[in-house]
Write a protein that holds these residues in place. Sequence first.
Motif, PDB file in Angstrom:
ATOM      1  N   LYS A  51       0.831  -1.208   0.000  1.00 51.99           N
ATOM      2  CA  LYS A  51       0.000   0.000   0.000  1.00 51.99           C
ATOM      3  C   LYS A  51       0.868   1.262   0.000  1.00 51.99           C
ATOM      4  O   LYS A  51       0.558   2.223  -0.695  1.00 51.99           O
ATOM      5  N   ASP A  71      -8.000   4.535   0.747  1.00 51.22           N
ATOM      6  CA  ASP A  71      -7.823   3.077   0.786  1.00 51.22           C
ATOM      7  C   ASP A  71      -8.572   2.370  -0.338  1.00 51.22           C
ATOM      8  O   ASP A  71      -8.088   1.391  -0.888  1.00 51.22           O
ATOM      9  N   LEU A  74      -6.495   2.637  -3.459  1.00 52.53           N
ATOM     10  CA  LEU A  74      -5.311   1.771  -3.368  1.00 52.53           C
ATOM     11  C   LEU A  74      -5.696   0.302  -3.546  1.00 52.53           C
ATOM     12  O   LEU A  74      -5.011  -0.438  -4.242  1.00 52.53           O
TER      13      LEU A  74
END
Length: 80
Positions: A51, A71, A74
Amino acid sequence: MLVLSRKKDESIVIEIEQGINIKILEVKGDNVKIGIDAPPHIRVFREEVIKKIAQENLAANKPRGASQPDDAMLNTILKQ
């Protein structure tokens, strides 16, 4: 997602041409120490490292002033 239970010294083998062997080395409280034996061309990373790499790559390629990737973005990139 496949969920498996393993005890210390038990393994999971993933066969892709040359196998990947994942072995439980130690269990201490909430922590599990895992050993991974994979061919050299298979890269193994912790999720948080992948990440971070994806975040840095996105940041390096975005226009100045654009917002940080979230998030969800990602996770979409990592699944490609």
